[in-house]
Design a protein around this motif. Structure first.
Motif, PDB file in Angstrom:
ATOM      1  N   HIS A  54     -63.099  65.957 -13.498  1.00 55.49           N
ATOM      2  CA  HIS A  54     -63.422  67.329 -13.894  1.00 55.49           C
ATOM      3  C   HIS A  54     -62.713  67.687 -15.189  1.00 55.49           C
ATOM      4  O   HIS A  54     -63.301  68.291 -16.089  1.00 55.49           O
ATOM      5  N   PHE A  55     -61.434  67.339 -15.282  1.00 56.01           N
ATOM      6  CA  PHE A  55     -60.657  67.653 -16.480  1.00 56.01           C
ATOM      7  C   PHE A  55     -61.292  66.993 -17.709  1.00 56.01           C
ATOM      8  O   PHE A  55     -61.532  67.651 -18.724  1.00 56.01           O
ATOM      9  N   CYS A  56     -61.556  65.708 -17.600  1.00 53.87           N
ATOM     10  CA  CYS A  56     -62.033  64.956 -18.759  1.00 53.87           C
ATOM     11  C   CYS A  56     -63.436  65.356 -19.192  1.00 53.87           C
ATOM     12  O   CYS A  56     -63.770  65.284 -20.383  1.00 53.87           O
ATOM     13  N   SER A  66     -76.631  79.750  -4.340  1.00 52.35           N
ATOM     14  CA  SER A  66     -77.648  78.701  -4.405  1.00 52.35           C
ATOM     15  C   SER A  66     -77.791  78.150  -5.812  1.00 52.35           C
ATOM     16  O   SER A  66     -78.299  77.049  -6.021  1.00 52.35           O
ATOM     17  N   LEU A  67     -77.319  78.911  -6.810  1.00 53.13           N
ATOM     18  CA  LEU A  67     -77.332  78.460  -8.195  1.00 53.13           C
ATOM     19  C   LEU A  67     -75.953  77.966  -8.618  1.00 53.13           C
ATOM     20  O   LEU A  67     -75.651  77.871  -9.789  1.00 53.13           O
ATOM     21  N   CYS A  68     -75.109  77.681  -7.627  1.00 57.88           N
ATOM     22  CA  CYS A  68     -73.754  77.159  -7.856  1.00 57.88           C
ATOM     23  C   CYS A  68     -72.806  78.213  -8.415  1.00 57.88           C
ATOM     24  O   CYS A  68     -71.873  77.887  -9.157  1.00 57.88           O
ATOM     25  N   GLY A  69     -73.041  79.470  -8.057  1.00 53.67           N
ATOM     26  CA  GLY A  69     -72.139  80.528  -8.485  1.00 53.67           C
ATOM     27  C   GLY A  69     -70.796  80.454  -7.786  1.00 53.67           C
ATOM     28  O   GLY A  69     -70.696  80.063  -6.627  1.00 53.67           O
ATOM     29  N   VAL A  70     -69.742  80.835  -8.504  1.00 54.60           N
ATOM     30  CA  VAL A  70     -68.379  80.804  -7.992  1.00 54.60           C
ATOM     31  C   VAL A  70     -67.933  82.218  -7.620  1.00 54.60           C
ATOM     32  O   VAL A  70     -68.194  83.175  -8.347  1.00 54.60           O
ATOM     33  N   VAL A 117     -56.907  77.699 -11.120  1.00 57.48           N
ATOM     34  CA  VAL A 117     -57.119  76.693 -12.158  1.00 57.48           C
ATOM     35  C   VAL A 117     -58.614  76.439 -12.192  1.00 57.48           C
ATOM     36  O   VAL A 117     -59.256  76.272 -11.143  1.00 57.48           O
ATOM     37  N   ILE A 118     -59.183  76.459 -13.396  1.00 57.67           N
ATOM     38  CA  ILE A 118     -60.634  76.433 -13.547  1.00 57.67           C
ATOM     39  C   ILE A 118     -61.022  75.479 -14.665  1.00 57.67           C
ATOM     40  O   ILE A 118     -60.445  75.513 -15.757  1.00 57.67           O
ATOM     41  N   THR A 119     -62.004  74.624 -14.387  1.00 59.42           N
ATOM     42  CA  THR A 119     -62.621  73.822 -15.442  1.00 59.42           C
ATOM     43  C   THR A 119     -64.015  74.384 -15.690  1.00 59.42           C
ATOM     44  O   THR A 119     -64.669  74.870 -14.769  1.00 59.42           O
ATOM     45  N   ALA A 168     -68.098  81.172 -22.047  1.00 60.76           N
ATOM     46  CA  ALA A 168     -67.443  80.296 -21.078  1.00 60.76           C
ATOM     47  C   ALA A 168     -68.126  80.422 -19.721  1.00 60.76           C
ATOM     48  O   ALA A 168     -68.251  81.528 -19.184  1.00 60.76           O
ATOM     49  N   HIS A 169     -68.535  79.286 -19.168  1.00 58.37           N
ATOM     50  CA  HIS A 169     -69.241  79.267 -17.891  1.00 58.37           C
ATOM     51  C   HIS A 169     -68.460  78.456 -16.866  1.00 58.37           C
ATOM     52  O   HIS A 169     -67.860  77.429 -17.187  1.00 58.37           O
ATOM     53  N   VAL A 170     -68.519  78.904 -15.621  1.00 58.49           N
ATOM     54  CA  VAL A 170     -67.880  78.198 -14.516  1.00 58.49           C
ATOM     55  C   VAL A 170     -68.845  78.161 -13.341  1.00 58.49           C
ATOM     56  O   VAL A 170     -69.592  79.119 -13.111  1.00 58.49           O
ATOM     57  N   HIS A 171     -68.867  77.026 -12.615  1.00 54.93           N
ATOM     58  CA  HIS A 171     -69.752  76.914 -11.451  1.00 54.93           C
ATOM     59  C   HIS A 171     -69.130  75.993 -10.425  1.00 54.93           C
ATOM     60  O   HIS A 171     -68.105  75.344 -10.677  1.00 54.93           O
ATOM     61  N   LEU A 172     -69.745  75.914  -9.267  1.00 51.60           N
ATOM     62  CA  LEU A 172     -69.182  75.169  -8.145  1.00 51.60           C
ATOM     63  C   LEU A 172     -69.097  73.672  -8.403  1.00 51.60           C
ATOM     64  O   LEU A 172     -68.327  72.974  -7.735  1.00 51.60           O
ATOM     65  N   CYS A 173     -69.862  73.163  -9.349  1.00 48.61           N
ATOM     66  CA  CYS A 173     -69.806  71.730  -9.635  1.00 48.61           C
ATOM     67  C   CYS A 173     -68.644  71.379 -10.559  1.00 48.61           C
ATOM     68  O   CYS A 173     -68.437  70.214 -10.876  1.00 48.61           O
ATOM     69  N   GLY A 174     -67.889  72.373 -10.978  1.00 47.53           N
ATOM     70  CA  GLY A 174     -66.650  72.128 -11.691  1.00 47.53           C
ATOM     71  C   GLY A 174     -65.497  72.146 -10.702  1.00 47.53           C
ATOM     72  O   GLY A 174     -65.694  72.079  -9.485  1.00 47.53           O
ATOM     73  N   PHE A 175     -64.282  72.251 -11.231  1.00 45.07           N
ATOM     74  CA  PHE A 175     -63.103  72.318 -10.368  1.00 45.07           C
ATOM     75  C   PHE A 175     -62.568  73.741 -10.419  1.00 45.07           C
ATOM     76  O   PHE A 175     -62.178  74.247 -11.478  1.00 45.07           O
ATOM     77  N   VAL A 176     -62.547  74.406  -9.262  1.00 43.08           N
ATOM     78  CA  VAL A 176     -62.013  75.764  -9.141  1.00 43.08           C
ATOM     79  C   VAL A 176     -61.145  75.809  -7.900  1.00 43.08           C
ATOM     80  O   VAL A 176     -61.607  75.542  -6.794  1.00 43.08           O
ATOM     81  N   SER A 177     -59.871  76.130  -8.080  1.00 41.09           N
ATOM     82  CA  SER A 177     -58.956  76.168  -6.937  1.00 41.09           C
ATOM     83  C   SER A 177     -57.876  77.208  -7.177  1.00 41.09           C
ATOM     84  O   SER A 177     -57.426  77.405  -8.314  1.00 41.09           O
ATOM     85  N   ARG A 178     -57.467  77.867  -6.105  1.00 39.82           N
ATOM     86  CA  ARG A 178     -56.326  78.766  -6.233  1.00 39.82           C
ATOM     87  C   ARG A 178     -55.108  77.963  -6.668  1.00 39.82           C
ATOM     88  O   ARG A 178     -54.855  76.882  -6.134  1.00 39.82           O
TER      89      ARG A 178
END
Length: 201
Positions: A31-33, A86-90, A99-101, A109-119
């Motif tokens: 995810h980072f790379c 259903s559209l991979c919304g976070v 921490v968000i990729t 800037a866009h973020v979705h469930l297929c990235g890395f999102v964690s408290r």
């Protein structure tokens, strides 16, 4: 702009059939790379959109990675995410630090469930060290989430193992082969997993 909205409409239509977001499992290092930016930020406000996107206003505490376009996009502290799961919304919680990729599209800037999102409080010390420094050093390596072994010198393999996800970092060794680096936390996790497996059998 019209092309963008038509594309979004087609994506929305296709996801109505699927009913849910599906993403290929990936290691945090991957995810980072593969991301345009990696940040740690605290959610300040939530804006519910009427169309395809919701928005979050974040106070960014750390930027661990950012392309030139990402640095411009992150100046506002605003992240966009699809308004439907259903559209991979976070879904981010107010006053929580994450921490968000993510990726940059049209200088946003866009973020979705297929990235890395964690408290941030759930991120392990080893993962924190990875995001701060070591994942970047390992971007010339590839992490494969597979049971199959490989002879490639540029690949580390893990069979969807939570121990490697939480404590593993893949780097080049002195022989320029990619290997999982030694870490006490990883060793303890693997030993505990083997012990639990032995008890259950």
């Amino acid at each position: 702009m019209l092309t963008r909205w038509l594309a979004l409409a087609l994506v929305a239509a296709s996801w109505r059939v699927a009913d849910a977001c599906t993403c290929a499992q990936a290691h945090p290092q991957t995810h980072f790379c593969n991301s345009d930016f990696v940040i740690v930020g605290r959610v300040q406000k939530t804006f519910r959109g009427k169309d395809f996107y919701d928005a979050y206003k974040l106070k960014i505490r750390n930027i661990y990675k950012a392309t030139p376009k990402a640095r411009v996009a992150l100046q506002s502290g605003r992240l966009l995410t699809p308004s439907q799961e259903s559209l991979c919304g976070v879904s981010l919680q107010p006053r929580e630090t994450y921490v968000i990729t993510g990726r940059v599209v049209h200088l946003e800037a866009h973020v979705h469930l297929c990235g890395f999102v964690s408290r941030w409080r759930d991120v392990t010390p080893r993962q924190r060290k990875g995001f701060r420094l070591l994942y970047k050093q390992g971007c010339t390596c590839k992490v494969h989430m597979s049971k199959r072994r490989t002879k490639s010198p540029n690949t580390c393999v893990t069979a969807n193992d939570e121990c490697y996800e939480r404590h593993g970092i893949c780097l080049h060794d002195r022989e320029h082969r990619c290997r999982w680096t030694r870490a006490p936390a990883l060793t303890r996790c693997l030993q505990a997993t083997r012990f639990n497996s032995t008890i259950m059998t």
